[in-house]
Design a protein around this motif. Structure first.
Motif, PDB file in Angstrom:
ATOM      1  N   GLU A 121       7.366   7.376  -6.269  1.00  0.00           N
ATOM      2  CA  GLU A 121       5.836   6.959  -6.715  1.00  0.00           C
ATOM      3  C   GLU A 121       5.018   6.961  -5.741  1.00  0.00           C
ATOM      4  N   PRO A 122       3.534   7.140  -5.982  1.00  0.00           N
ATOM      5  CA  PRO A 122       2.376   6.773  -5.022  1.00  0.00           C
ATOM      6  C   PRO A 122       2.360   5.092  -4.978  1.00  0.00           C
ATOM      7  N   ALA A 123       1.977   4.232  -4.062  1.00  0.00           N
ATOM      8  CA  ALA A 123       2.682   2.793  -4.135  1.00  0.00           C
ATOM      9  C   ALA A 123       1.101   2.686  -2.568  1.00  0.00           C
ATOM     10  N   VAL A 124       1.280   1.004  -2.734  1.00  0.00           N
ATOM     11  CA  VAL A 124      -0.255   0.620  -2.361  1.00  0.00           C
ATOM     12  C   VAL A 124       0.467  -0.329  -1.232  1.00  0.00           C
ATOM     13  N   ASN A 125       0.316  -0.758  -0.226  1.00  0.00           N
ATOM     14  CA  ASN A 125      -0.057  -1.343   0.808  1.00  0.00           C
ATOM     15  C   ASN A 125      -0.589  -2.889   0.968  1.00  0.00           C
ATOM     16  N   VAL A 126      -0.041  -3.386   0.535  1.00  0.00           N
ATOM     17  CA  VAL A 126      -0.611  -5.047  -0.156  1.00  0.00           C
ATOM     18  C   VAL A 126      -1.141  -5.428   1.128  1.00  0.00           C
ATOM     19  N   LEU A 127      -0.981  -5.494   2.243  1.00  0.00           N
ATOM     20  CA  LEU A 127      -1.440  -6.064   3.731  1.00  0.00           C
ATOM     21  C   LEU A 127      -2.919  -5.534   3.882  1.00  0.00           C
ATOM     22  N   ASN A 128      -2.883  -3.933   4.207  1.00  0.00           N
ATOM     23  CA  ASN A 128      -3.810  -3.315   3.915  1.00  0.00           C
ATOM     24  C   ASN A 128      -5.571  -3.938   3.685  1.00  0.00           C
ATOM     25  N   LEU A 129      -4.180  -3.560   2.223  1.00  0.00           N
ATOM     26  CA  LEU A 129      -5.442  -3.787   1.057  1.00  0.00           C
ATOM     27  C   LEU A 129      -6.033  -4.841   1.028  1.00  0.00           C
ATOM     28  N   ASN A 130      -5.376  -5.658   1.713  1.00  0.00           N
ATOM     29  CA  ASN A 130      -6.180  -7.333   1.617  1.00  0.00           C
ATOM     30  C   ASN A 130      -7.501  -7.764   2.785  1.00  0.00           C
ATOM     31  N   ARG A 131      -6.613  -6.829   4.005  1.00  0.00           N
ATOM     32  CA  ARG A 131      -7.839  -6.796   5.204  1.00  0.00           C
ATOM     33  C   ARG A 131      -8.967  -6.395   4.580  1.00  0.00           C
ATOM     34  N   ALA A 132      -8.611  -5.360   3.874  1.00  0.00           N
ATOM     35  CA  ALA A 132     -10.130  -4.702   3.822  1.00  0.00           C
ATOM     36  C   ALA A 132     -10.835  -5.364   2.925  1.00  0.00           C
ATOM     37  N   LEU A 133     -10.064  -6.547   2.260  1.00  0.00           N
ATOM     38  CA  LEU A 133     -10.883  -7.215   1.124  1.00  0.00           C
ATOM     39  C   LEU A 133     -11.267  -7.907   1.622  1.00  0.00           C
ATOM     40  N   ASP A 134     -11.086  -8.715   2.902  1.00  0.00           N
ATOM     41  CA  ASP A 134     -11.192  -9.265   3.864  1.00  0.00           C
ATOM     42  C   ASP A 134     -12.758  -9.034   4.464  1.00  0.00           C
ATOM     43  N   ALA A 135     -12.419  -7.885   5.344  1.00  0.00           N
ATOM     44  CA  ALA A 135     -13.622  -7.269   5.207  1.00  0.00           C
ATOM     45  C   ALA A 135     -15.305  -7.071   4.789  1.00  0.00           C
ATOM     46  N   LEU A 136     -14.740  -7.428   3.009  1.00  0.00           N
ATOM     47  CA  LEU A 136     -15.878  -7.101   2.883  1.00  0.00           C
ATOM     48  C   LEU A 136     -16.268  -8.640   2.114  1.00  0.00           C
ATOM     49  N   THR A 137     -15.364  -9.296   2.108  1.00  0.00           N
ATOM     50  CA  THR A 137     -15.615 -11.318   1.535  1.00  0.00           C
ATOM     51  C   THR A 137     -14.728 -11.816   1.614  1.00  0.00           C
ATOM     52  N   PRO A 138     -14.761 -13.013   2.183  1.00  0.00           N
ATOM     53  CA  PRO A 138     -13.470 -13.481   2.136  1.00  0.00           C
ATOM     54  C   PRO A 138     -13.060 -14.054   1.282  1.00  0.00           C
ATOM     55  N   ALA A 139     -11.644 -14.587   0.928  1.00  0.00           N
ATOM     56  CA  ALA A 139     -11.497 -14.974  -0.425  1.00  0.00           C
ATOM     57  C   ALA A 139     -11.831 -16.298  -0.752  1.00  0.00           C
ATOM     58  N   ARG A 140     -12.002 -16.368  -1.686  1.00  0.00           N
ATOM     59  CA  ARG A 140     -11.756 -18.234  -2.577  1.00  0.00           C
ATOM     60  C   ARG A 140     -11.120 -18.864  -2.710  1.00  0.00           C
ATOM     61  N   GLN A 141     -10.611 -19.951  -1.772  1.00  0.00           N
ATOM     62  CA  GLN A 141      -8.732 -20.183  -2.260  1.00  0.00           C
ATOM     63  C   GLN A 141      -9.271 -21.709  -3.520  1.00  0.00           C
TER      64      GLN A 141
END
Length: 300
Positions: free
Chosen positions: A280-300
């Protein structure tokens, strides 16, 4: 010269020559050839482990191995997409790749007896693990975490039903909620007209008939299967598109992004079926989270 040697000696020499030839070809030439091919452009990174680096050039993981996105206390960070569970060591340990080896009939939890010092006898059944994960993910992502055969509190909805006659015949004399240790209030008040009691360490649940209660959960749970079960290897770096979609609203809210923007990143990091028809189609979590960090830092 070798013709003068006895037959057994010539056979041993021939075997030795074959050993030397195969040692050179298979033990040296072949590995060196593979190593040389692995240095070609486009293959070198994969051969070295498909490591992923951040903007500063530091390794943050491998695109082939999953990892947790949690804080120092082990809690999931709201601004990151979460991976599927892992049974490999403490989680995603490449040296301990494994599955839980628990089957669908594993529905009864074990509880620790305080009288047994130094030995922790507690163990969650596969059913309770699934129920707990679904309950927690539902609360974390604002979704319906209900699941068939799970209680509202997130444990397996299992009863031990005791009968007056042999072989589970005759009237019901006692009913125990298998996975709710006293003084927890049972998820059911009565069963077959008999009050349901919480479980004590003295209860022999194997003497009762095992009954699973489906409850009012939807036939198709909102929390997908890969969110509540570990993979066979315990190292899967991908999640299903359904699990990714479930997390979009929470990630967008935590990062102050529009849900449509986050959804577009999910789509960009979704790989199709292998060879066009396998899996089935799948999403690579690490690469997706890196792309998010490139847009904006995560707020913990």
């Amino acid at each position: 010269m070798f013709a003068r040697l006895p037959g057994w000696a010539r056979q041993h020499l021939a075997a030795l020559r074959i050993l030397l030839v195969f040692t050179v070809v298979v033990g040296l030439a072949y590995p060196l050839a593979i190593l040389a091919i692995a240095q070609l452009p486009g293959l070198h990174g994969r051969a070295e482990g498909s490591f992923v680096t951040d903007a500063a050039g530091h390794r943050v993981g491998s695109s082939l191995i999953g990892q947790d996105f949690t804080d120092a206390s082990g809690n999931p960070v709201p601004g990151y997409f979460q991976s599927r569970p892992s049974a490999a060591g403490g989680g995603y340990d490449p040296t301990s790749t494994s599955a839980s080896n628990l089957g669908p009939e594993d529905v009864a939890d074990s509880f620790d007896d305080p009288a047994t010092r130094g030995v922790d006898e507690s163990r969650q059944s596969l059913l309770t693990q699934v129920c707990t994960r679904s309950h927690d993910i539902g609360a974390f992502d604002g979704a319906d975490g209900r699941r068939p055969y799970c209680t509202a509190s997130g444990v397996g909805a299992v009863l031990a039903v005791y009968h007056a006659g042999p072989g589970f015949t005759g009237r019901v004399t006692k009913v125990v909620s298998v996975n709710e240790l006293c003084p927890t209030r049972p998820f059911l008040v009565t069963y077959a007209g008999v009050p349901v009691s919480c479980r004590t360490l003295a209860d022999d649940i194997t003497a009762g008939r095992q009954v699973l209660i489906r409850g009012d959960a939807p036939a198709r749970p909102a929390v997908p299967a890969d969110a509540v079960t570990a993979s066979g290897s315990g190292l899967d770096p991908q999640i299903s598109t359904a699990y990714a979609d479930l997390q979009v609203a929470r990630v967008a809210r935590a990062r102050g992004l529009a849900p449509a923007r986050v959804q577009s990143l999910v789509k960009a990091h979704t790989s199709g079926r292998a060879l066009g028809f396998l899996g089935e189609p799948a999403v690579n979590v690490l690469n997706l989270n890196r792309a998010l960090d490139a847009l904006t830092p995560a707020r913990q």
